[in-house]
Design a protein around this motif. Sequence first.
Motif, PDB file in Angstrom:
ATOM      1  N   UNK A   1      97.929   7.336   9.186  1.00  0.00           N
ATOM      2  CA  UNK A   1      98.314   8.494   9.989  1.00  0.00           C
ATOM      3  C   UNK A   1      97.821   8.371  11.426  1.00  0.00           C
ATOM      4  N   UNK A   2      96.608   7.852  11.585  1.00  0.00           N
ATOM      5  CA  UNK A   2      96.071   7.676  12.932  1.00  0.00           C
ATOM      6  C   UNK A   2      96.886   6.661  13.716  1.00  0.00           C
ATOM      7  N   UNK A   3      97.342   5.599  13.050  1.00  0.00           N
ATOM      8  CA  UNK A   3      98.169   4.599  13.710  1.00  0.00           C
ATOM      9  C   UNK A   3      99.508   5.194  14.132  1.00  0.00           C
ATOM     10  N   UNK A   4     100.081   6.010  13.256  1.00  0.00           N
ATOM     11  CA  UNK A   4     101.378   6.626  13.562  1.00  0.00           C
ATOM     12  C   UNK A   4     101.297   7.476  14.825  1.00  0.00           C
TER      13      UNK A   4
ATOM     14  N   UNK B   1     103.303  14.018  15.660  1.00  0.00           N
ATOM     15  CA  UNK B   1     102.359  15.124  15.571  1.00  0.00           C
ATOM     16  C   UNK B   1     103.020  16.422  15.162  1.00  0.00           C
ATOM     17  N   UNK B   2     102.271  17.491  15.293  1.00  0.00           N
ATOM     18  CA  UNK B   2     102.761  18.801  14.869  1.00  0.00           C
ATOM     19  C   UNK B   2     103.863  19.285  15.801  1.00  0.00           C
TER      20      UNK B   2
ATOM     21  N   UNK C   1     118.809  12.041  20.822  1.00  0.00           N
ATOM     22  CA  UNK C   1     119.174  12.233  19.422  1.00  0.00           C
ATOM     23  C   UNK C   1     118.038  12.955  18.699  1.00  0.00           C
ATOM     24  N   UNK C   2     118.333  14.111  18.094  1.00  0.00           N
ATOM     25  CA  UNK C   2     117.274  14.889  17.450  1.00  0.00           C
ATOM     26  C   UNK C   2     116.627  14.140  16.294  1.00  0.00           C
ATOM     27  N   UNK C   3     117.311  13.162  15.705  1.00  0.00           N
ATOM     28  CA  UNK C   3     116.722  12.424  14.589  1.00  0.00           C
ATOM     29  C   UNK C   3     115.642  11.453  15.057  1.00  0.00           C
ATOM     30  N   UNK C   4     115.521  11.276  16.369  1.00  0.00           N
ATOM     31  CA  UNK C   4     114.481  10.409  16.921  1.00  0.00           C
ATOM     32  C   UNK C   4     113.265  11.205  17.382  1.00  0.00           C
ATOM     33  N   UNK C   5     113.265  12.503  17.140  1.00  0.00           N
ATOM     34  CA  UNK C   5     112.093  13.341  17.407  1.00  0.00           C
ATOM     35  C   UNK C   5     111.287  13.381  16.119  1.00  0.00           C
ATOM     36  N   UNK C   6     110.134  12.709  16.101  1.00  0.00           N
ATOM     37  CA  UNK C   6     109.426  12.439  14.859  1.00  0.00           C
ATOM     38  C   UNK C   6     108.246  13.374  14.620  1.00  0.00           C
ATOM     39  N   UNK C   7     108.446  14.660  14.778  1.00  0.00           N
ATOM     40  CA  UNK C   7     107.378  15.601  14.446  1.00  0.00           C
ATOM     41  C   UNK C   7     107.033  15.508  12.957  1.00  0.00           C
TER      42      UNK C   7
ATOM     43  N   UNK D   1      93.656  19.129  11.638  1.00  0.00           N
ATOM     44  CA  UNK D   1      94.391  17.990  11.088  1.00  0.00           C
ATOM     45  C   UNK D   1      93.544  16.732  11.133  1.00  0.00           C
ATOM     46  N   UNK D   2      92.817  16.527  12.249  1.00  0.00           N
ATOM     47  CA  UNK D   2      91.965  15.343  12.354  1.00  0.00           C
ATOM     48  C   UNK D   2      90.874  15.349  11.286  1.00  0.00           C
ATOM     49  N   UNK D   3      90.269  16.493  11.044  1.00  0.00           N
ATOM     50  CA  UNK D   3      89.243  16.573  10.002  1.00  0.00           C
ATOM     51  C   UNK D   3      89.818  16.183   8.638  1.00  0.00           C
ATOM     52  N   UNK D   4      91.035  16.650   8.362  1.00  0.00           N
ATOM     53  CA  UNK D   4      91.674  16.308   7.089  1.00  0.00           C
ATOM     54  C   UNK D   4      92.004  14.823   7.027  1.00  0.00           C
TER      55      UNK D   4
END
Length: 218
Positions: free
Chosen positions: A57-60, A67-68, A93-99, A156-159
């Motif tokens: 997750x940190x790499x992503x 992110x959120x 393209x909205x499919x390239x928004x990776x929230x 989120x970071x703590x988790x």
Amino acid sequence: IKRTPECALHVHVGMPDPEAAVAASTGLREALPLIQGLGAGSPFWFGFDSGLASARSAMVRGYPGRGAPPPLRSWDEYLAELEAIGAGGGPQDHTMVWWDVRLQPRLGTIELRELDVQAGLDEAAGMAALVRALARRAVEAPVERPVPAQTLAWSWFRATRDGLDAEVAQGDRLVPLRELARDTLDALGREDPALDGVEKILSEGNGADRQRAAFARG
């Protein structure tokens, strides 16, 4: 491109209309730290313990547009966010928004993204059932006061770091993630039998716990 490819569990929940999808997005946004801690399952990175429950997750987070999501209040506000991304040189393209939580108008779903792949089918079904139940609750009782972005980011970071042992935000205080998980299951009514998979995670450990235990055994 030269990074190790990362794979993830994505959960899609069908939505009846755009307004419901917007409400589900904001509701799932609130639950990202809980979902992250329960689902964390990538402690090792190139053979070393990263010190995180979810190193993947940190790499992503190193890629843009991750992110959120922002706390959306309407479909028009969602479209305005997409326009702002494009204005900054981002994808059209909205499919390239990776929230971590995003609307999928083409599929008619709300999508929870980038959760670590789970240790077994029971756990995967449990996490999918949890996402579905949280999305439904958010549609039926929309969030009125979204959690601030910085509160959410640190929680989120703590988790991500501590997994099931994390303390995360609930209202104006920090609570043990295990406590929040059980309170959430009680509030959801535990009607879906697949939610037993979440109980299995709480009692037997998440993927990070299981991998570290296996490593300790040699």
